[in-house]
Design a protein around this motif. Structure first.
Motif, PDB file in Angstrom:
ATOM      1  N   GLY B  27       0.825  -1.217   0.041  1.00 30.45           N
ATOM      2  CA  GLY B  27       0.045  -0.036   0.073  1.00 30.45           C
ATOM      3  C   GLY B  27       0.817   1.307  -0.173  1.00 30.45           C
ATOM      4  O   GLY B  27       0.588   2.144  -0.711  1.00 30.45           O
ATOM      5  N   LEU B  28       1.718   1.204   0.804  1.00 30.29           N
ATOM      6  CA  LEU B  28       2.711   2.442   0.723  1.00 30.29           C
ATOM      7  C   LEU B  28       3.661   2.722  -0.386  1.00 30.29           C
ATOM      8  O   LEU B  28       3.395   3.754  -0.971  1.00 30.29           O
ATOM      9  CB  LEU B  28       3.803   2.138   2.037  1.00 30.29           C
ATOM     10  CG  LEU B  28       4.555   3.347   1.916  1.00 30.29           C
ATOM     11  CD1 LEU B  28       3.840   4.384   2.787  1.00 30.29           C
ATOM     12  CD2 LEU B  28       5.847   3.043   3.126  1.00 30.29           C
ATOM     13  N   THR B  55      -5.014  -1.685   0.555  1.00 30.69           N
ATOM     14  CA  THR B  55      -5.498  -0.961   1.599  1.00 30.69           C
ATOM     15  C   THR B  55      -6.558  -1.582   2.399  1.00 30.69           C
ATOM     16  O   THR B  55      -6.762  -1.693   3.469  1.00 30.69           O
ATOM     17  CB  THR B  55      -5.860   0.720   1.279  1.00 30.69           C
ATOM     18  OG1 THR B  55      -6.714   0.663   0.255  1.00 30.69           O
ATOM     19  CG2 THR B  55      -4.835   1.370   0.991  1.00 30.69           C
ATOM     20  N   TRP B  56      -7.624  -1.940   1.497  1.00 36.81           N
ATOM     21  CA  TRP B  56      -8.886  -2.918   2.425  1.00 36.81           C
ATOM     22  C   TRP B  56      -8.313  -4.228   3.066  1.00 36.81           C
ATOM     23  O   TRP B  56      -8.695  -4.564   3.957  1.00 36.81           O
ATOM     24  CB  TRP B  56      -9.897  -3.232   1.238  1.00 36.81           C
ATOM     25  CG  TRP B  56     -10.803  -1.989   1.074  1.00 36.81           C
ATOM     26  CD1 TRP B  56     -10.903  -1.244  -0.235  1.00 36.81           C
ATOM     27  CD2 TRP B  56     -11.511  -1.402   2.037  1.00 36.81           C
ATOM     28  NE1 TRP B  56     -11.737  -0.138   0.202  1.00 36.81           N
ATOM     29  CE2 TRP B  56     -12.288  -0.162   1.466  1.00 36.81           C
ATOM     30  CE3 TRP B  56     -11.767  -1.587   3.580  1.00 36.81           C
ATOM     31  CZ2 TRP B  56     -13.180   0.773   2.141  1.00 36.81           C
ATOM     32  CZ3 TRP B  56     -12.821  -0.708   4.241  1.00 36.81           C
ATOM     33  CH2 TRP B  56     -13.087   0.111   3.352  1.00 36.81           C
ATOM     34  N   ILE B  57      -7.304  -4.961   2.523  1.00 38.18           N
ATOM     35  CA  ILE B  57      -6.669  -5.833   3.102  1.00 38.18           C
ATOM     36  C   ILE B  57      -6.115  -5.684   4.248  1.00 38.18           C
ATOM     37  O   ILE B  57      -6.293  -6.298   5.312  1.00 38.18           O
ATOM     38  CB  ILE B  57      -5.720  -6.793   2.201  1.00 38.18           C
ATOM     39  CG1 ILE B  57      -6.239  -7.545   0.943  1.00 38.18           C
ATOM     40  CG2 ILE B  57      -4.953  -7.716   3.038  1.00 38.18           C
ATOM     41  CD1 ILE B  57      -5.597  -7.989  -0.155  1.00 38.18           C
ATOM     42  N   LEU B 108      -7.680   3.851  11.451  1.00 43.59           N
ATOM     43  CA  LEU B 108      -6.749   4.680  10.443  1.00 43.59           C
ATOM     44  C   LEU B 108      -6.655   4.024   9.133  1.00 43.59           C
ATOM     45  O   LEU B 108      -6.953   4.594   7.934  1.00 43.59           O
ATOM     46  CB  LEU B 108      -5.357   4.960  10.911  1.00 43.59           C
ATOM     47  CG  LEU B 108      -5.410   5.738  12.497  1.00 43.59           C
ATOM     48  CD1 LEU B 108      -3.894   5.615  12.932  1.00 43.59           C
ATOM     49  CD2 LEU B 108      -5.624   7.214  12.052  1.00 43.59           C
ATOM     50  N   ALA B 109      -6.474   2.660   9.047  1.00 40.78           N
ATOM     51  CA  ALA B 109      -6.410   1.974   8.091  1.00 40.78           C
ATOM     52  C   ALA B 109      -7.928   2.020   7.169  1.00 40.78           C
ATOM     53  O   ALA B 109      -7.574   2.216   5.787  1.00 40.78           O
ATOM     54  CB  ALA B 109      -6.086   0.746   8.302  1.00 40.78           C
ATOM     55  N   THR B 110      -8.969   1.894   7.858  1.00 35.65           N
ATOM     56  CA  THR B 110     -10.055   2.114   7.083  1.00 35.65           C
ATOM     57  C   THR B 110     -10.353   3.427   6.543  1.00 35.65           C
ATOM     58  O   THR B 110     -10.893   3.424   5.365  1.00 35.65           O
ATOM     59  CB  THR B 110     -11.208   1.727   7.996  1.00 35.65           C
ATOM     60  OG1 THR B 110     -11.003   0.551   8.641  1.00 35.65           O
ATOM     61  CG2 THR B 110     -12.730   1.817   7.408  1.00 35.65           C
ATOM     62  N   THR B 111      -9.880   4.393   7.143  1.00 32.03           N
ATOM     63  CA  THR B 111      -9.866   5.787   6.627  1.00 32.03           C
ATOM     64  C   THR B 111      -9.209   5.943   5.190  1.00 32.03           C
ATOM     65  O   THR B 111      -9.726   6.425   4.320  1.00 32.03           O
ATOM     66  CB  THR B 111      -9.481   6.826   7.628  1.00 32.03           C
ATOM     67  OG1 THR B 111     -10.077   6.675   8.797  1.00 32.03           O
ATOM     68  CG2 THR B 111      -9.424   8.284   7.249  1.00 32.03           C
ATOM     69  N   VAL B 112      -7.875   5.502   5.478  1.00 26.13           N
ATOM     70  CA  VAL B 112      -7.222   5.541   4.216  1.00 26.13           C
ATOM     71  C   VAL B 112      -7.646   4.700   2.806  1.00 26.13           C
ATOM     72  O   VAL B 112      -7.741   4.980   1.700  1.00 26.13           O
ATOM     73  CB  VAL B 112      -5.690   4.935   4.521  1.00 26.13           C
ATOM     74  CG1 VAL B 112      -4.898   4.784   3.126  1.00 26.13           C
ATOM     75  CG2 VAL B 112      -4.940   5.825   5.565  1.00 26.13           C
ATOM     76  N   ALA B 113      -8.226   3.539   3.393  1.00 22.68           N
ATOM     77  CA  ALA B 113      -9.009   2.451   2.477  1.00 22.68           C
ATOM     78  C   ALA B 113     -10.066   3.347   1.718  1.00 22.68           C
ATOM     79  O   ALA B 113     -10.332   3.271   0.547  1.00 22.68           O
ATOM     80  CB  ALA B 113      -9.301   1.214   3.024  1.00 22.68           C
TER      81      ALA B 113
END
Lengths: 122, 161
Positions: B27-28, B55-57, B108-113
């Motif tokens: 993702g990065l 990102t969803w994973i 935070l990860a959900t926000t990015v996804a």
């Protein structure tokens, strides 16, 4: 904070014009994450201060109050996201400002959940 | 023969942790290279699709990790080490910090996804938004990393069986 309703047009690669989204949806998602983090930090301190809150937040007894803390924080995150999304979805907002506030709220949440810090209130 | 407690601890820490690490690095890289100057239009669309999946994973794995940790592994640990919970440094600092800080990662990860899914290739033209996502994505990784490290260290001293 100045908000303006804006949708920008941009040429798409396929030749068909594509509407570019305003940044409000991203800003709403970001700020909501910050609010959820802050609520988590605040509740963690509240649990130290109040035995009544500590008992009330034991949603799942074998795991203790962490279950209530996280459930309420996730609820705060999702509710604030929904509200901000409704308010900002078509808006162009000052993104850097919203990002700075998000970071501040997240850091405050992290500090609030750091054991030596919340231990000061126990 | 692994016991159910140690099996859950392994699934929670090793399996999900490894997938999380892989999803973060993918993702990065995707977020960093999603630029109009570096990619063709087709390249951007392919990259955006990969980024959405990555990102969803990462978000899904982060949720699975905190849920299994909080509702399965942590109760086993609490019942096993009840006698030392209030006195051991490994609980009063390490485990306490771990169970709290880990919960920042899925949010935070959900926000990015979500932002990656909603904006797709438009992110390539929004450097500030892309940079903000890199910061939040990295913050999600760091919080999960701290939780993972503390969990591994605590499990060495107070292992769940």
């Amino acid at each position: 904070m100045m908000l303006r309703r804006q949708r920008r047009s941009e040429p798409a690669q396929s030749g068909k014009p594509r509407e570019a989204l305003s940044n409000g949806r991203a800003a709403a998602a970001m700020l909501a994450a910050g609010i959820g983090s802050l609520v988590f930090g605040f509740l963690t301190i509240l649990v130290q201060v109040s035995p009544a809150v500590r008992n009330a937040l034991q949603f799942y007894q074998p795991a203790g109050q962490i279950t209530g803390l996280t459930t309420l924080s996730v609820a705060a995150w999702l509710i604030s996201w929904y509200i901000l999304f409704r308010l900002w979805k078509e808006q162009q907002v000052p993104f850097s400002w919203v990002f700075a506030v998000t970071l501040l709220l997240t850091v405050l949440g992290l500090v609030g959940t750091f054991p030596p810090f919340y231990g000061l209130f126990g | 023969m692994p016991t159910s407690g140690s099996l859950w601890a392994d699934v929670h820490g090793l399996v999900l942790g490894a997938v999380f690490l892989l999803a973060y690095s993918g993702g990065l890289t995707g977020l960093f290279t999603l630029r109009t100057k570096w990619e063709t239009a087709t390249g951007l669309r392919v990259l955006a699709r990969q980024l959405i999946a990555g990102t969803w994973i990462m978000a899904l794995v982060a949720w699975l990790t905190v849920i299994t940790g909080t509702y399965v592994a942590y109760p086993l640990y609490r019942s096993e080490f009840r006698s030392v919970l209030m006195t051991s440094f490994w609980n009063t600092f390490s485990m306490e910090w771990k169970i709290h800080i880990g919960w920042f990662a899925p949010i935070l990860a959900t926000t990015v996804a979500y932002v990656v899914t909603r904006y797709r290739t438009q992110l390539a033209e929004e450097p500030r938004m892309r940079q903000a996502m890199v910061v939040l994505f990295t913050l999600a990784f760091v919080t999960a990393g701290v939780a993972g490290l503390l969990g591994a260290l605590t499990n060495k001293v107070l292992p769940v069986y």
